[in-house]
Design a protein around this motif. Sequence first.
Motif, PDB file in Angstrom:
ATOM      1  N   ASN A 478       0.953  -1.032  -0.294  1.00 29.02           N
ATOM      2  CA  ASN A 478      -0.140   0.171  -0.620  1.00 29.02           C
ATOM      3  C   ASN A 478       1.359   1.331  -0.109  1.00 29.02           C
ATOM      4  O   ASN A 478       0.572   2.505   0.667  1.00 29.02           O
ATOM      5  CB  ASN A 478      -1.046  -0.258   1.075  1.00 29.02           C
ATOM      6  N   ALA A 479       1.845   0.880  -0.766  1.00 26.91           N
ATOM      7  CA  ALA A 479       2.969   2.617  -0.597  1.00 26.91           C
ATOM      8  C   ALA A 479       2.464   3.215  -1.127  1.00 26.91           C
ATOM      9  O   ALA A 479       2.881   4.768  -1.439  1.00 26.91           O
ATOM     10  CB  ALA A 479       3.899   2.091  -2.211  1.00 26.91           C
ATOM     11  N   ASP A 480       0.850   3.726  -1.691  1.00 28.99           N
ATOM     12  CA  ASP A 480       0.609   4.897  -2.864  1.00 28.99           C
ATOM     13  C   ASP A 480      -0.309   6.020  -1.242  1.00 28.99           C
ATOM     14  O   ASP A 480      -0.599   6.876  -1.209  1.00 28.99           O
ATOM     15  CB  ASP A 480      -0.375   4.776  -3.841  1.00 28.99           C
ATOM     16  N   LYS A 481      -0.054   4.854  -0.484  1.00 30.45           N
ATOM     17  CA  LYS A 481      -0.993   4.947   0.486  1.00 30.45           C
ATOM     18  C   LYS A 481      -0.298   6.357   1.597  1.00 30.45           C
ATOM     19  O   LYS A 481      -0.258   7.398   2.894  1.00 30.45           O
ATOM     20  CB  LYS A 481      -1.843   4.335   1.713  1.00 30.45           C
ATOM     21  N   LEU A 482       1.140   6.151   1.808  1.00 29.73           N
ATOM     22  CA  LEU A 482       1.373   6.844   2.485  1.00 29.73           C
ATOM     23  C   LEU A 482       2.205   8.163   2.255  1.00 29.73           C
ATOM     24  O   LEU A 482       2.184   8.405   1.076  1.00 29.73           O
ATOM     25  CB  LEU A 482       3.812   6.179   1.655  1.00 29.73           C
ATOM     26  N   THR A 483       2.200   8.833   2.949  1.00 29.87           N
ATOM     27  CA  THR A 483       2.832  10.573   3.558  1.00 29.87           C
ATOM     28  C   THR A 483       3.988  10.752   4.280  1.00 29.87           C
ATOM     29  O   THR A 483       4.250  11.647   3.686  1.00 29.87           O
ATOM     30  CB  THR A 483       1.431  11.029   4.084  1.00 29.87           C
TER      31      THR A 483
END
Length: 764
Positions: A478-483
């Motif tokens: 879920n790398a696209d969720k990392l902020t």
Amino acid sequence: MKKFMKLSGFLALAMALATPVFTACDNDDYDTQQYKGGVNLNSFGPSPVARGGELRFLGSGMDQIVKVSIPGCDDITEITRVSAEEIRVTVPQTAEPGHVKLHYAGGVLETKTMLTYSEPISIESISPARVRPGTSLTIEGEYLNLINEVCFPFLEDSVNVYAADFAVHERKQIVLTVPEEAVSGIIIISDAKEVPNTIKAEAETEIVLPAVESPLDLSGAKGGDAVTVKGTDFDLVRSVLMPDGGELEFSYSAEESAISFVLPDNATDGAIVAVPASGVKVAVANIGIAVPTELVANPAEGIRGGQEIVISGVNMEQVVSVLFPNVAEAVEPAEVTATAVKVAFPEMAQSGNAVLNLKSGKTVEIALSTAKAEVTGFEPAEVAAAATVKMLGRNLDLVVAVAFPGAESFEVTPVSAAELSVEVPATAQSGAVVLTMANGESVETPALTVNAPECANIVAVETEELLAGEIMVVQLANADKLTAVEVNGQAVQYIVNGDKLYINLPTSCGKGTVVRLLSSNGEISYTYDVTPATHVENVIWTGMFDLGNWDGGGLRIDKSALEGVPAGGKLVFYLAPYADAQVQLNDANWGQQGDIIDVPADASKVEFELSADFLNAVLTTEDGWSETAIIVNGHSAVISKIAVEYEQSLETTIWSGSWSSGNWSGNQDLAWGAFDWSTVKAGSMLRLYVTPDVANPADDWWCVALRHGDGWNALPAPTPDQWGQPVSGVVELVLTREILDDLIASGGLVITGADYTLTKVTIE
């Protein structure tokens, strides 16, 4: 002191006949040793002796005598061997005056003086054969007028009767009163001389004792019960003793021929004995103390800490305290009656058998069961790791810790008995969750399905060894969720490349480093052990600053740049000199600190060592308006960068102070749970910093020794039994897996030894 048969007088004579032993100083010409070894006769007696009496011989090697020859009778082979220095024989009635011979394997000893005989004292009868203490005893015989003492058997010190107390003292008869302390046995008469003639009676005389037909059966008795025992001769009783030796007050009734007493509260099972003046114990009753029976607890199950329980039964007044499982101290009941006790259930008590302690020292048990946390369902029924799940059920307010499969236990603070909300750990797996209650008991929930986290989460760590100051590489879901990424609460730089996450670990990282991933739909944290950086280099200033010719105005470095820097670190100036350059360091008030630094013409950097005095001076000087620590001044160089460099020790101090070993005392500050040895990695170095307490450490003995808590036994190899005189003052031990397992299982580390002071213990 016991004066039985005046033996002390005979021993005194034996000593008088023996030559005294003296120790001469530096003079070998004198030998005053009485017994020279071998077989030698020093003295014999008494002489004259009564026929039928006892004749004694003193000397050396007396135990080697095989027979004694006395004129007028057969050789005597029945010899009483008292010791290697003394033997005794009974003189036959046919013995005649003459020299006595002692035969042994190597020859014969003969007395220098003749043995002579006294008047033939004899005992014909003693009556009555059974006699009460305090009543008259008659001895019939011949030449009893020569007898001055009658010796009775006794349990302890004797109170023999002397001639002055005889009621009748004639040639053929002695009448006397039997001492209260006398016991049954052989009576002996004596002339009470320094070396006495003694004659033994042929038959025993029975001394009357208090008696019962059979001991009273007191099964089921209680403290406070009144007891009356009937028997004979109870007027002779001087004391009554309980089974534990405790003495009871008692009364005697001559009319009923009985003694009466009251059982104490602490009465125990066993025989109650009556004791006359002689000390002989006569059992008069056998006691079997009553214990509570038919026990019923209310409540017996679902019990909570602090709740009052009532235990009912028979004989409940015997209870003095209750010991609950998992509680060291017994609890006194709030109320005790003959039928019930009321007692508060301790907070830390667990399920099991409660032990009722009785006045008598006996115990009885009753099973009790605590209330248990119970989960009947989850919301949601399936949950993602790093999300929150709500447990529904009963008694959930008792839970203090939760452990999911695949994750470590963590503490919780419940707010309701009916539900408990917790965050599912990132590493949690599907399965039963373990709930631990405040009293230490644990229960398992039904299986919970745990899915992968929905927020960005670490699937695997690809970096083999995590090093402070280096890059940590992990596989990410879920790398696209990392902020954002935080390490130990501070935001750090990171790069996401596909499913790879590259994290810049700060140089301050160490054991227990927390990596936190923040996502648009949640967050998740992981804990890792990171090897700290040994070499630290922090750039504290960059730019272009021309020193000019002492007129550059000064480059200011704030205190925050030097805080936490250890003494011995270096201040490094990266520069370009354009002449014979110098650098000067000043405090916030322009006071010069340290020597001026000369810069070689071809140098690209110069270093300045930060001493403790320097750091203290610049960090404590205030100018009243800024946080300046250092003002850099000088000439003929352009500074482009300033850095602080130092070596960071990997040693972790686990104990510090000042402890003196004395003579093998023990420091147990790292034992018995005071330090968690399970957190130490195999291969770590243990160091002890010590200072000898002896005048000459190189020559005077002192040592350091390490033991584990259980029995202070030695640690496994390669641990030496002790380090003798460690000159460096530092003791080092590599902690192997075997050593660590031993410390974990056997009570931790005890530091002992002799004559040194311990100041610090570290692990690297």
